[in-house]
Write an enzyme that holds these catalytic residues in place. Structure first.
Site, PDB file in Angstrom:
ATOM      1  N   GLY A  23       8.661 -42.671 -33.694  1.00 41.83           N
ATOM      2  CA  GLY A  23       8.774 -41.450 -32.904  1.00 41.83           C
ATOM      3  C   GLY A  23      10.086 -40.773 -33.207  1.00 41.83           C
ATOM      4  O   GLY A  23      11.078 -41.426 -33.528  1.00 41.83           O
ATOM      5  N   ALA A  37      12.684 -37.451 -31.844  1.00 37.67           N
ATOM      6  CA  ALA A  37      12.970 -36.463 -30.808  1.00 37.67           C
ATOM      7  C   ALA A  37      14.219 -35.688 -31.184  1.00 37.67           C
ATOM      8  O   ALA A  37      14.690 -35.770 -32.329  1.00 37.67           O
ATOM      9  CB  ALA A  37      13.122 -37.158 -29.458  1.00 37.67           C
ATOM     10  N   ALA A  49      17.379 -38.410 -31.571  1.00 40.04           N
ATOM     11  CA  ALA A  49      17.283 -39.645 -32.360  1.00 40.04           C
ATOM     12  C   ALA A  49      15.839 -39.882 -32.766  1.00 40.04           C
ATOM     13  O   ALA A  49      14.929 -39.149 -32.370  1.00 40.04           O
ATOM     14  CB  ALA A  49      17.790 -40.824 -31.522  1.00 40.04           C
ATOM     15  N   VAL A  75      13.109 -43.472 -33.800  1.00 41.36           N
ATOM     16  CA  VAL A  75      12.973 -44.918 -33.663  1.00 41.36           C
ATOM     17  C   VAL A  75      12.144 -45.475 -34.810  1.00 41.36           C
ATOM     18  O   VAL A  75      11.084 -44.928 -35.147  1.00 41.36           O
ATOM     19  CB  VAL A  75      12.317 -45.279 -32.316  1.00 41.36           C
ATOM     20  CG1 VAL A  75      12.152 -46.792 -32.186  1.00 41.36           C
ATOM     21  CG2 VAL A  75      13.138 -44.738 -31.153  1.00 41.36           C
ATOM     22  N   ASP A 108      13.372 -39.858 -17.186  1.00 41.86           N
ATOM     23  CA  ASP A 108      12.595 -39.296 -18.297  1.00 41.86           C
ATOM     24  C   ASP A 108      11.297 -40.075 -18.498  1.00 41.86           C
ATOM     25  O   ASP A 108      11.016 -40.568 -19.600  1.00 41.86           O
ATOM     26  CB  ASP A 108      13.437 -39.319 -19.580  1.00 41.86           C
ATOM     27  CG  ASP A 108      12.933 -38.318 -20.610  1.00 41.86           C
ATOM     28  OD1 ASP A 108      12.095 -37.462 -20.254  1.00 41.86           O
ATOM     29  OD2 ASP A 108      13.361 -38.392 -21.777  1.00 41.86           O
TER      30      ASP A 108
END
Length: 427
Positions: free
Chosen positions: A59, A61, A64, A66, A212
């Protein structure tokens, strides 16, 4: 008014983009750009640290992305790597965002969005410090360790820095993925109840709130070892720490909303900064109409008509909503965001808040208020009195829940009897 709102939305989108929200969301990080990282006293490249490393991110964003990797000792890990330009760019983004928000204020004096800049200034440095994220993860795991359904991935401190965070790799489906749950025989209602318990405990009892909970940060799975259903909570960069005064007023407010004590609904809404806009405040907080708030939010389910009414009124009350967001304590802003994200999950699962979920919230409020009273008295007699009062209130909630279940079972038996009567018996 609609045209002005459209212009405002355009300006606000520009301001959000300027804050860095979209700067990197469509571009994967090239790990060669990241260079070397310091681990303890050693310096190594990302690839040197691992036996294998998947270059394609799981993923990505704005701050950052991952990756999945395997350490030389065989452990499978998730590696969160910060985009290299974020640190340098963030202060410029906030400055540009501030300029745009001031421009919006000049064009539309009734709209007040400076709180957006204030929140970005406070939260962005915290989100950019991955060691802070690791500490938050460990704190919430310890805080909610009595929930055996909650899984927080372990942090590997020896390989983590402010810009690279290594943690245990945990797989699962997103919390809004009904198909995944059906394939894996996971009860959506159980997941919804667990989420409610978890967040009620964070907000009302501990005052330390993961802010979040979008579906990418909340996974569900069956534990490989036990087969028990688990909720996996990820991305611990953004937490709201509630002051004791705010937390207790918020407890009182929700107790008043749940039990339809309108005098105290007004009192505690105003204590939380809503002023004369307290009806709008409670509607935003509960996502229910003012009529439903007055009749009791746990008494009647949400209807499609009510949902439509709320959406239409939101557009009509934009200036008042903007003013209200500028009035309430900053802590409330992330609570609003968290509530909205959780409701989005409930809507996707088809499990909008029920009377039972409100009773779970009420339990947490009773426990939190009793704990506060006991902490502030030295009298053994008074503490015993508070404990008895707490036990009685919890007993009342349990009794009310039992009545609701009996009513539900009775209704189900009536429906079954009616179906048997209407449908012909098989030959």
């Amino acid at each position: 008014m609609a045209r002005r709102a459209l212009k405002l939305a355009s300006w606000t989108s520009m301001a959000l983009a300027a804050s860095g929200v979209y700067l990197y969301s469509n571009k994967y990080l090239d790990l060669n750009d990241f260079g070397a990282v310091r681990v303890g006293r050693a310096v190594a490249t990302i690839h040197d640290l691992f036996m294998s490393f998947d270059d394609t991110p799981l993923g990505a964003a704005s701050l950052a992305q991952v990756h999945k990797a395997v350490l030389h000792d065989g452990r499978t890990v998730a590696v969160k790597v910060q985009h290299p330009k974020v640190q340098a760019q963030s202060s410029k983004d906030i400055l540009l965002m501030e300029v745009l928000v001031l421009a919006v204020k000049q064009l539309f004096p009734e709209f007040e969005f400076m709180w957006l800049v204030d929140e970005a200034k406070k939260n962005l440095p915290l989100e950019l410090d991955f060691l802070n994220e690791g500490r938050n993860a460990e704190k919430v795991a310890q805080m909610l360790k009595h929930f055996d359904f909650l899984k927080v991935p372990q942090i590997y401190w020896e390989l983590s820095t402010k810009r690279v965070l290594l943690m245990e790799f945990v797989d699962g489906g997103q919390v809004n993925d009904r198909d995944y749950m059906e394939r894996n025989n996971i009860d959506v209602n159980e997941i919804s109840r667990h989420l409610g318990k978890m967040y009620s405990e964070m907000i009302f009892v501990n005052g330390f709130v993961h802010c979040d909970p979008h579906p990418g940060n909340v996974l569900v799975r069956k534990c490989p070892g036990t087969g028990k259903v688990e909720i996996v909570l990820l991305d611990h960069g953004l937490y709201q720490v509630l002051t004791e005064e705010f937390r207790l007023d918020y407890c009182h407010l929700w107790q008043s909303l749940i039990w339809t004590d309108m005098k105290n609904v007004k009192k505690y809404s105003q204590r939380l900064g809503a002023g004369d806009l307290y009806p709008l405040f409670t509607c935003m907080l509960t996502a229910r109409s003012w009529d439903s708030v007055n009749r009791g939010i746990g008494q009647t389910p949400v209807t499609a008509t009510e949902d439509s009414e709320i959406r239409n009124n939101a557009a009509n009350y934009l200036p008042q909503i903007s003013h209200l967001l500028n009035l309430v304590p900053r802590q409330m802003l992330l609570i609003f965001k968290t509530n909205d994200l959780l409701r989005g999950i409930e809507a996707a699962l088809g499990t909008r808040a029920s009377a039972t979920s409100f009773l779970n919230m009420s339990r947490c409020c009773v426990k939190a208020l009793a704990a506060h009273k006991k902490k502030n008295t030295r009298s053994f007699f008074r503490r015993t009195q508070i404990s008895f009062s707490e036990a009685f209130n919890l007993w009342q909630i349990n009794l009310h829940e039992l009545v609701l279940r009996v009513k539900g079972l009775r209704l189900a038996s009536w429906v079954l009897a009616l179906l048997c009567w209407l449908l012909p018996a098989p030959h």
